[in-house]
Design an enzyme around this catalytic site. Sequence first.
Site, PDB file in Angstrom:
ATOM      1  N   TYR A  68      15.868  29.937   8.262  1.00 10.02           N
ATOM      2  CA  TYR A  68      14.714  30.714   8.724  1.00 10.02           C
ATOM      3  C   TYR A  68      14.712  30.861  10.234  1.00 10.02           C
ATOM      4  O   TYR A  68      14.903  29.893  10.963  1.00 10.02           O
ATOM      5  CB  TYR A  68      13.401  30.068   8.274  1.00 10.02           C
TER       6      TYR A  68
ATOM      7  N   LYS B 239       0.841  -1.204   0.000  1.00  5.77           N
ATOM      8  CA  LYS B 239       0.000   0.000   0.000  1.00  5.77           C
ATOM      9  C   LYS B 239       0.878   1.257   0.000  1.00  5.77           C
ATOM     10  O   LYS B 239       2.082   1.168   0.293  1.00  5.77           O
ATOM     11  CB  LYS B 239      -0.927  -0.016   1.215  1.00  5.77           C
TER      12      LYS B 239
HETATM   13  C1  LIG Z   1      -0.311  -1.807   6.830  1.00  2.00           C
HETATM   14  C2  LIG Z   1      -0.900  -3.037   7.353  1.00  2.00           C
HETATM   15  C3  LIG Z   1      -0.110  -4.136   7.680  1.00  2.00           C
HETATM   16  C4  LIG Z   1       1.403  -4.092   7.666  1.00  2.00           C
HETATM   17  O1  LIG Z   1       1.860  -3.411   8.803  1.00  2.00           O
HETATM   18  P1  LIG Z   1       3.432  -3.278   9.095  1.00  2.00           P
HETATM   19  O2  LIG Z   1       3.509  -2.693  10.451  1.00  2.00           O
HETATM   20  O3  LIG Z   1       3.958  -2.335   8.055  1.00  2.00           O
HETATM   21  O4  LIG Z   1       4.004  -4.628   8.954  1.00  2.00           O
HETATM   22  C5  LIG Z   1      -0.750  -5.307   8.052  1.00  2.00           C
HETATM   23  N1  LIG Z   1      -2.093  -5.373   8.112  1.00  2.00           N
HETATM   24  C6  LIG Z   1      -2.879  -4.328   7.832  1.00  2.00           C
HETATM   25  C7  LIG Z   1      -4.354  -4.464   7.939  1.00  2.00           C
HETATM   26  C8  LIG Z   1      -2.322  -3.125   7.461  1.00  2.00           C
HETATM   27  O5  LIG Z   1      -3.102  -2.078   7.195  1.00  2.00           O
END
Ligand SMILES: *Cc1c(COP(=O)(O)O)cnc(C)c1O
Length: 326
Positions: free
Chosen positions: A223, A3
């Site tokens: 800044y 994702k």
């Molecule tokens: C993003 C996600 C994961 C992976 O999590 P990590 O901490 O990056 O391993 C697993 N399950 C779900 C439902 C997620 O949204």
Amino acid sequence: MVKANGYGHGADWVAENIQDHVDGFGVARIEEAITLRAARPQHAIVLLGGLLDADTLALCAEKRIDLVIHTLEGAQLLANASLSSPLRVWLKMNTGMNRLGLNTMEFSRAHTLLSGSGNVSELIHMSHFSDAEVAGSDCTAQQYQALTTTSQALGTQPLSAANSAAIITHPNTHANWVRPGIMLYGDDPTTSLTGEQCLQAVMSFHSKVVAIHELEVGQGVGYNRRWRAGVPSRIATVAAGYGDGYPRHAPDGTPVLINGKVAPLAGRVSMDLLTVDISQDDNVKIGDAVTLWGKDLPAAEVARHCGTISYQLFTGISQRVARTYT
Ligand SMILES: *Cc1c(COP(=O)(O)O)cnc(C)c1O
């Protein structure tokens, strides 16, 4: 889990490189699922919970995208739809995260509704841990217990619960499907892996020194001149800023690698530039190589200085940053 564009690494590239080692890919948006499906016709693709509507359902059926169902409304919509082909469904239970997922009673109702539906080819029971990276917390065990107890009362279904942290520290929760995310990209969220098990950074974020300034005592940098020279100092200006995804809230002292040596950030990060105190290294010159994070400087360490996590740094790399894939 690929994702957010493969945690900022490029979902296509990640998918191509791990395809022989995984049974499927997880994404958060239907657009991500469709793009991935075009490049990977064979793999399972799971769309994590969003707002489900008839169009999304039809697209998932057409493109063979698995769906996470996390509300009764979603379960009903799916049960009543007329789809071109049945879907594999991941039914999500809320076991304490209180973000997505059905409570125990709703879960049982949704299970009954969906297990008898011609629109569902397979039902997987899943949940998501809230505290798996917290050492010594018994929360993960309780959440897993809640999932298995409710699931077993409904029959025998494949189970999925473990994210990276649980994969590393709670092997008893691996069940049928693990869902590694951040660990694929080389960060150990539990900071517990040692020796040969240490993970390697996948992303390195590089730039160059574009200017050097000599400061007298009392002069400031950037800044609001947040950083002031207490002694005569040398400052290197680096071509990277929050416009590239380097966090603007990085405090003075955040580590930056110049020619492989650590030097502290000095002064507020601006859109295109940041500044580093190189008073301890006389050899730095214009054009020298800078690593903001990556090999030899874990993103997690930069993130810790900035009060955030590597996930946010990785996903925040902006469009204008040139990607080189090796
Ligand atoms: C993003 C996600 C994961 C992976 O999590 P990590 O901490 O990056 O391993 C697993 N399950 C779900 C439902 C997620 O949204």
